[in-house]
Design a protein around this motif. Structure first.
Motif, PDB file in Angstrom:
ATOM      1  N   VAL A   1       0.849  -1.200   0.000  1.00 26.27           N
ATOM      2  CA  VAL A   1       0.000   0.000   0.000  1.00 26.27           C
ATOM      3  C   VAL A   1       0.885   1.251   0.000  1.00 26.27           C
ATOM      4  O   VAL A   1       0.642   2.194  -0.751  1.00 26.27           O
ATOM      5  CB  VAL A   1      -0.954  -0.014   1.214  1.00 26.27           C
ATOM      6  CG1 VAL A   1      -1.689   1.308   1.349  1.00 26.27           C
ATOM      7  CG2 VAL A   1      -1.948  -1.159   1.101  1.00 26.27           C
TER       8      VAL A   1
ATOM      9  N   VAL B   1      -4.661   2.686  -2.477  1.00 25.38           N
ATOM     10  CA  VAL B   1      -5.301   1.375  -2.562  1.00 25.38           C
ATOM     11  C   VAL B   1      -6.066   1.098  -1.285  1.00 25.38           C
ATOM     12  O   VAL B   1      -5.562   1.314  -0.193  1.00 25.38           O
ATOM     13  CB  VAL B   1      -4.262   0.248  -2.785  1.00 25.38           C
ATOM     14  CG1 VAL B   1      -4.952  -1.101  -2.874  1.00 25.38           C
ATOM     15  CG2 VAL B   1      -3.480   0.496  -4.054  1.00 25.38           C
TER      16      VAL B   1
ATOM     17  N   ILE C   1      -4.387  -7.696  -1.523  1.00 25.37           N
ATOM     18  CA  ILE C   1      -3.413  -6.733  -2.058  1.00 25.37           C
ATOM     19  C   ILE C   1      -2.105  -7.454  -2.383  1.00 25.37           C
ATOM     20  O   ILE C   1      -1.509  -7.239  -3.438  1.00 25.37           O
ATOM     21  CB  ILE C   1      -3.171  -5.577  -1.060  1.00 25.37           C
ATOM     22  CG1 ILE C   1      -4.467  -4.777  -0.886  1.00 25.37           C
ATOM     23  CG2 ILE C   1      -2.033  -4.672  -1.529  1.00 25.37           C
ATOM     24  CD1 ILE C   1      -4.372  -3.632   0.100  1.00 25.37           C
TER      25      ILE C   1
END
Lengths: 479, 147
Positions: free
Chosen positions: A423, A433, A441
């Motif tokens: 991130v 994100v 992720i």
């Protein structure tokens, strides 16, 4: 198995017809991309699709091809309506997984400092993540209407306007859908999932037009440099998965019944004209409609969320559909083969329809430029907007690639993300994100995918589609 | 590749696939193989150490052959998870034949605050599926999931 491959052009390779193949297989790629494609079994799978009865021309693999179940992901195959088959594995579990691109009336400079509230608002407004359930629970009667009418059902129920429908493949409603061909279990899986994003590679992405290659086509689509856009990528959720699952069970028996020899059970199929084939076509079409309705509802909530986050009117947001394409679907289409136009059942699994200019099924606004082809990349790099070509009509049954294509398994991706803050890395590159799960992720890190630019250049080099614009991600919502 | 073995010799290995995930299975008995498959499936969905054995379901599953029986068995557990939001902590296979199995599954309703459900399995596939007896006390299997 080592697959023999001949070079046809700089962008096209052929697996010659051998053994039980009824036609050769063709792979669109550059020589540089080929080693990655041959690393897994995707090429072998493209060759196995060529075993199936009634296949016409070639079994195709697009440059983003990777190993799937039965059919490769990134595969295109067309079948004769009398002698050919229809295969649920040629569509995939996520029936009518697809992409919608929307444009806003806003420029990057107008919202750059207000990106985070928009990402948060989208994340809150649209249910996402593993097993996500929607804001409404349909009763059986209403679900049947969704399955029959697709995005039209959503519009009639207050989710968006009629103008949205013009820019959707099939106008958001696939004919021939029969909800009665869908099992109770499939309907049960779908009932609470309408209007949900799901998990895995599905996403909502706020982006910006970063580069324009074809100003005339971009203008026809209402796109200009630095304009804010929105991508929605999702499909038919649990309902579609169950329709495919049910059909595979039936088709395993049907393949035996009709004496179809299968190199892989996931290629199970039935003649298009058989009762089993017709049942699947009707059930699949209903699942296609569920996905059309799903993306329409998500669009509606995205409009509400962005207006609220940016405190602007519908007119200022001006969120309009540029186009929506399916990339897991089987359709009866008319194509010219050896100078004769005939109907064919075209399977696209991880491949996008890319009809050329003047095709009657393209919205009037795009008739001169060709059908928009939407190619999302990974969440860290970029996505592309292209148009279909006359060449695609003659060479690949009007088809092109659908995305970047994975190169890393999910386990490899998670391992590679360990100890990193993906991130933060993306935030440093200007991309926000937000996801329900950090594992998603990690699984979706940019390097888990091929470079979409190479994929798109291969498709453009082969003449299957023309580049119109490059979009860059600014904010991504993952499941 | 993760290799998880319990005291009875049942194992499952998570196998990598470009887009998805699979299991290599090994056990002394057919019932052990089907139990290992269920354990592997639940390992992919949610860490089992977090699931409490609160309630039980009796399941009966049929198939035309062992491969179909394995697909239907795992599909049933996935259905419980996807639709009933029931997470399986353990399974006990009461009876298994080539076309039929009867089992008791124990677990609890999924709770987002306590369970880290990490994968949504779209379907159990027939891709490269295998179920076979290698020796009197050795069964092997392989199965892939679409996630």
């Amino acid at each position: 198995m080592s697959t023999p491959i001949d070079r046809i052009t700089d962008y096209l390779f052929e697996i010659p017809q051998t053994g039980k193949m009824r036609v050769p297989a063709r792979i669109y790629a550059t020589a540089n991309m080929l080693p990655d494609i041959l690393k897994d079994r995707a090429a072998e799978q493209a060759a196995q699709v060529a075993w199936l009865p009634g296949i016409v021309g070639y079994s195709y693999a697009m440059p983003d091809v990777h190993w799937g179940y039965g059919f490769p992901i990134g595969g295109v195959a067309a079948f004769d309506m009398d002698k050919g088959i229809i295969s649920p594995g040629g569509v995939g579990y996520d029936i009518n997984c697809g992409v919608r691109l929307l444009r806003t009336g806003l420029q990057r400079s107008e919202i750059e400092s207000r990106l985070r509230p928009a990402v948060e608002a989208l994340f809150r407004a649209i249910p996402s993540g593993v097993g996500s359930t929607g804001k409404l629970k349909l009763n059986e009667k209403e679900e049947k209407r969704v399955l029959e009418n697709g995005a039209l059902w959503a519009v009639r129920n207050g989710y968006g306007g009629e103008e949205d429908l013009d820019k959707i493949e099939e106008n958001g409603r696939m004919a021939g859908a029969d909800p009665d061909q869908i099992s109770a279990r499939a309907r049960e899986r779908g009932r609470s999932q309408l209007g949900t994003l799901g998990s895995g590679n599905h996403f909502i992405e706020l982006g910006v037009v970063d580069e324009i290659y074809d100003p005339r086509a971009a203008a026809a689509m209402g796109l200009r440099l630095d304009q804010i856009t929105l991508f929605i990528h999702t499909g038919s959720r649990g309902l579609g998965h169950q329709v495919c699952d049910d059909a595979i069970k039936e088709m395993l028996h049907a393949a035996q019944k009709y004496g179809i020899e299968l190199p892989d059970r996931q290629l199970c199929c039935a003649p298009i004209s058989s009762p089993e084939g017709q049942r699947y076509l009707a059930a699949m079409s209903a699942a296609v409609n569920f996905a059309f309705a799903n993306r329409q509802m998500i669009t509606h909530w995205a409009r509400e969320a962005l207006m609220q986050a940016w405190s602007i009117s519908p007119r200022d947001l001006d969120l309009q559909v540029v186009y929506e394409v399916a990339h897991n679907i089987a359709k009866v289409e008319r194509h010219t083969v050896a100078g004769v136009e005939r109907p064919l059942c075209v399977h696209r699994k991880g491949a996008t329809r890319a009809f050329g200019p003047h095709h009657p099924e393209i919205p009037a606004a795009y008739r001169e430029i060709g059908q928009p082809v939407l190619i999302p990349g990974d969440m860290g790099r970029c996505s592309y907007l292209l148009t279909g070509t006359t060449r695609a009509m003659s060479d690949s049954f009007g088809s092109a690639c659908h995305g970047a294509g994975r190169v890393m398994s999910r386990t490899q991706a998670v391992k590679s993300a360990r100890g990193r803050s993906v991130v933060r890395e993306l935030a440093e590159r200007g991309i926000l994100v937000r996801a329900e799960s950090s594992e998603t992720i990690a699984e979706e890190i940019p390097e888990a995918y091929k470079n979409v630019t190479q994929v798109v250049d291969a498709v453009a080099g082969a003449g299957l589609a023309c580049k119109v614009a490059k979009l860059k991600p600014l904010g991504v919502i993952k499941g | 590749m993760q290799n998880i073995k319990d005291l009875s010799g049942m194992t499952y290995k998570i196998i990598d696939h470009t887009a998805d995930v699979g299991l290599e299975l090994e056990a002394a008995t057919l019932s052990g193989l089907f139990t290992a498959a269920a354990d592997g499936l639940m390992h992919i969905i949610c860490p089992r150490c977090l699931i409490q054995p609160v309630q039980s379901h009796a399941l009966q599953v049929c198939g035309e052959n062992l491969e179909e029986l394995l697909v239907n068995w795992l599909s049933e557990l996935n259905y419980l998870c996807q639709v009933q939001h029931f997470l399986t902590a353990r399974v006990q296979i009461r009876e298994i034949q080539e076309r039929f199995l009867q089992a008791e599954v124990t677990g609890e309703r999924s709770d987002p605050l306590r369970h880290a459900v990490r994968s949504e399995i779209k379907a159990v596939t027939y891709h490269r599926i295998e179920v076979h007896q290698e020796a009197a006390d050795k069964w092997r299997g392989r199965i892939y999931f679409d996630i």
